[in-house]
Design a protein around this motif. Structure first.
Motif: not given
Ligand code: ATP
Length: 138
Positions: A47, A53, A50
């Motif tokens: 990920y 985030k 991301h």
């Protein structure tokens, strides 16, 4: 035919038989499959887009909470076709907008959404390489 990467998230692994039946009925061939327990570092690598985030820590916790099922799927226009069968990210929205989709049927909400699908051919190659690196039988 085009290959893509699919992953069943930890909380739906027990429903893998049912979900795989839906995948096959929709015209995909399951050409690779493995059950793996991701470590924190694997989830962070997977990920990477991301990073930063607010939901990433929860996502990593979720994705490492138990084994996942990683698959290579093959179909005409496979990347887009699998995203279509998955439905919207938020399972609650999926139940409204795409009632027959995997996330509508098997997901819970916007984070516990049953399954993952690569968003492009480039992502598919990257993600397939993480889970199915070129190697001898193992
Ligand atoms: P995936 O990449 O898993 O196929 P996606 O492309 O539909 O899903 P992304 O925006 O890439 O969604 O988010 C990756 C994952 O992070 C989602 O599948 C979901 O589990 C989680 N997620 C995304 N947005 C949120 C959010 N706002 N709150 C909590 N979790 C989220």
């Amino acid at each position: 035919k085009q290959r893509t990467f699919a992953m069943l998230k930890p909380d739906v692994v027990e429903k893998m038989g049912h979900i795989m039946k839906v995948i096959i009925q929709n015209g995909f061939k399951i050409t690779k499959l493995k059950m793996v327990q991701m470590k924190r570092d694997h989830a962070l690598e997977f990920y990477a887009e991301h990073k930063g985030k607010p939901f990433l820590p929860f996502l990593v916790e979720y994705m490492t909470s138990g084994p996942v099922i990683a698959m290579e799927l093959l179909a005409d226009n496979g990347v887009a076709k699998w995203r279509e069968l998955l439905g919207p990210t938020d399972s609650e929205q999926a139940r409204k907008d795409a009632p027959g989709s995997i996330r509508a049927l098997f997901g819970k909400d916007k984070s516990l959404n049953a399954a993952h699908g690569s968003d492009s051919c480039a992502s598919a190659e990257r993600e397939l390489n993480i889970f199915f690196p070129m190697s001898p039988i193992a």
